[in-house]
Write an enzyme that holds these catalytic residues in place. Structure first.
Site, mmCIF file in Angstrom:
data_model
loop_
_atom_site.group_PDB
_atom_site.id
_atom_site.type_symbol
_atom_site.label_atom_id
_atom_site.label_comp_id
_atom_site.label_asym_id
_atom_site.label_seq_id
_atom_site.Cartn_x
_atom_site.Cartn_y
_atom_site.Cartn_z
ATOM 1 C CB VAL A 69 -0.617 -0.132 1.382
ATOM 2 C CG1 VAL A 69 -1.739 1.592 0.996
ATOM 3 C CG2 VAL A 69 -2.000 -0.819 1.357
ATOM 4 C CB ALA A 114 4.626 2.630 1.394
ATOM 5 C CE LYS A 115 4.791 -1.728 8.232
ATOM 6 N NZ LYS A 115 5.820 -0.549 9.029
ATOM 7 N N GLY A 116 4.096 -3.155 3.397
ATOM 8 C CA GLY A 116 3.252 -4.112 2.387
ATOM 9 C C GLY A 116 3.256 -5.764 3.592
ATOM 10 C CG ASP A 155 7.118 -3.673 10.190
ATOM 11 O OD1 ASP A 155 6.896 -3.235 10.760
ATOM 12 O OD2 ASP A 155 5.582 -5.233 10.562
#
Ligand code: NAD
Length: 427
Positions: A69, A114-116, A155
């Protein structure tokens, strides 16, 4: 009041994102934010969902679901970690991507958010399966990421080795040459930065020192409780221990351990390398995760996952200060309860900013191909994170709002200026 999201926006309907939007709206009112800017900040710019077929060790193929995202890139390239956890879903990744946007802004970094993530329990994968999963996931999102576009990092459930596989896959697919700037949190041998692996934990302790000072407490001799003993929790515990604090309890997913005189953290780190859990550590007694959060102590560092303190336990928390090592460990309603009870909270967007700050340094070093020593990294980290803390603390005292709201307000002020300067395309 609980923030509601219409059914057409089901992909946004997660507790973390509802919390973030609610704080965003409140902060927007406090700073009198331009309503059009506020409206834009309530939505992620792009969300990608991919299917990831993986050859398992038994030769069967299993399909996993992955997400990336990209929330906002007003201030710079998208930036945020990749999570491997069985509960990952799109609304959670949206919430984490929003937090990255507000974190990078309040820290003053030239980065978007952002992040995934992939919905998988990485403890159930062999090394080969994890590598296969990582390489195919990277391939599926390779048109969306890139050294000047979107830069992932580790993460929960991912580590420097995962980043090495991501970097290699991207480099092989995009011309076959070395492109270290596509991810951060890599091993130092292949373009990683000194100090990146422990950066989030060290940042937590730099922020804790400031929070102790503001609350007229001292870290030397303080009793500290740490929830989660992974990358963030173990290093935060170690650096606090080195500064004379007594870490009286720590936990991981299988439960917690307690010693009122303080646990020997260097020995515990060695123990967890062998045993993969804190449980059974000599000179400690077992304690449940719920009980651990409610221990009487000077400071609590929640460093596991989101939504650990909510209305069901907020009244029973006895820590004097809380430093949010994890992203979103305290819900908004719990934040209000704790603040009314006089408990000081250093919010996630500042407290765990050490990771992305040193990721930023890693990215800069990769672009220049010129590397700094650890003292320089740690010094620059301290300077950026304490400056952000002081800015937020000033807003908190001057406007008499809690630290979470103050952090969001400072973050949105910076984003608002940049968004108004850039304007809306096409118009
Ligand atoms: P990690 O996978 O290295 O460690 C997570 C730890 O939490 C493990 O010890 C795990 O056993 C424990 N845990 C999981 N569920 C738990 C539960 N219900 N109760 C108690 N413990 C539990 O992950 P990490 O990188 O240390 O990340 C932890 C948190 O910090 C996450 O919220 C993450 O988003 C945030 N964070 C990480 C970084 C980073 O650089 N790694 C940066 C900023 C924020």
């Amino acid at each position: 009041m609980e923030h509601t999201i219409p059914s057409s926006e089901a992909h946004l309907d997660g507790p973390l994102f509802r919390n973030a939007r609610q704080v965003l709206e409140e902060a927007g009112q406090i700073i009198n934010c331009d309503p059009n800017v506020l409206e834009r900040l309530k939505y992620p710019r792009k969300s990608v969902t991919v299917s990831i077929p993986v050859r398992m060790d038994n030769y069967n193929v299993k399909v996993f679901t992955g997400y990336r995202v990209q929330y906002n890139s007003t201030l710079g390239p998208y930036k945020g970690g990749i999570r491997y956890h069985q509960n990952v879903d799109l609304p959670e990744v949206v919430g984490l991507a929003a937090l990255m946007t507000f974190k990078n802004s309040v820290l003053g970094l030239p980065l978007g958010g952002a992040k995934g993530g992939v919905a998988v329990d990485p403890s159930k994968l062999s090394r080969t399966e994890k590598q296969n999963l990582t390489r195919r996931f990277t391939s599926e999102i390779s048109d969306f990421i890139g050294p000047t576009k979107d830069i992932p990092a580790p993460d929960v459930g991912t580590d420097p080795q995962t980043m090495a596989w991501m970097m290699d896959t991207y480099s092989q697919e995009k011309g076959g040459y070395f492109q270290p700037g596509v991810v951060t949190g890599k091993p130092v041998e292949i373009g990683g930065s000194m100090g990146r692996n422990h950066a989030t934990g060290l940042g937590v302790v730099y922020v804790a020192e400031k929070a102790f000072e503001k609350n007229r407490l001292s870290m030397n001799g303080a009793k500290i409780v740490v929830q989660g003993f992974g990358n963030v929790g173990s290093f935060a515990a170690l650096f606090a221990h080195q500064r004379g604090a007594k870490i009286i309890a720590v936990s991981d997913v299988s439960g917690g351990i307690f010693n009122g005189d303080g646990l020997n953290i260097p020995e515990l780190i060695e123990y967890t390398k062998q045993n993969k859990t804190v449980k059974g550590f000599p000179k400690s007694t077992d304690i449940g995760n719920e009980q651990l959060l409610e221990l009487a102590c000077d400071a609590l560092f929640p460093c596991a996952l989101e939504n650990q303190i909510d209305t069901h336990n907020a009244e029973r928390i006895k820590a004097k200060i809380i430093i949010e090592g994890a992203n979103g460990p305290i819900t908004n309603t719990a934040t209000k309860i704790l603040s009314q009870r006089g408990i000081f909270i250093a919010p996630d967007v500042v407290a765990n900013g050490g990771g992305v700050i040193v990721s930023y340094f890693e990215w800069v070093q990769d672009i220049m191909s010129f590397f700094w020593d650890e003292d320089e990294i740690n010094g620059r980290l301290k300077s950026i994170i304490t400056k952000a803390f002081e800015t937020v603390y000033k807003f908190h005292t001057e406007k008499n709002v809690d630290m979470r709201l103050a952090a969001m307000a400072c973050s949105v002020q910076r984003l608002e200026k940049a968004m108004l300067l850039r304007g809306l395309y096409p118009r």
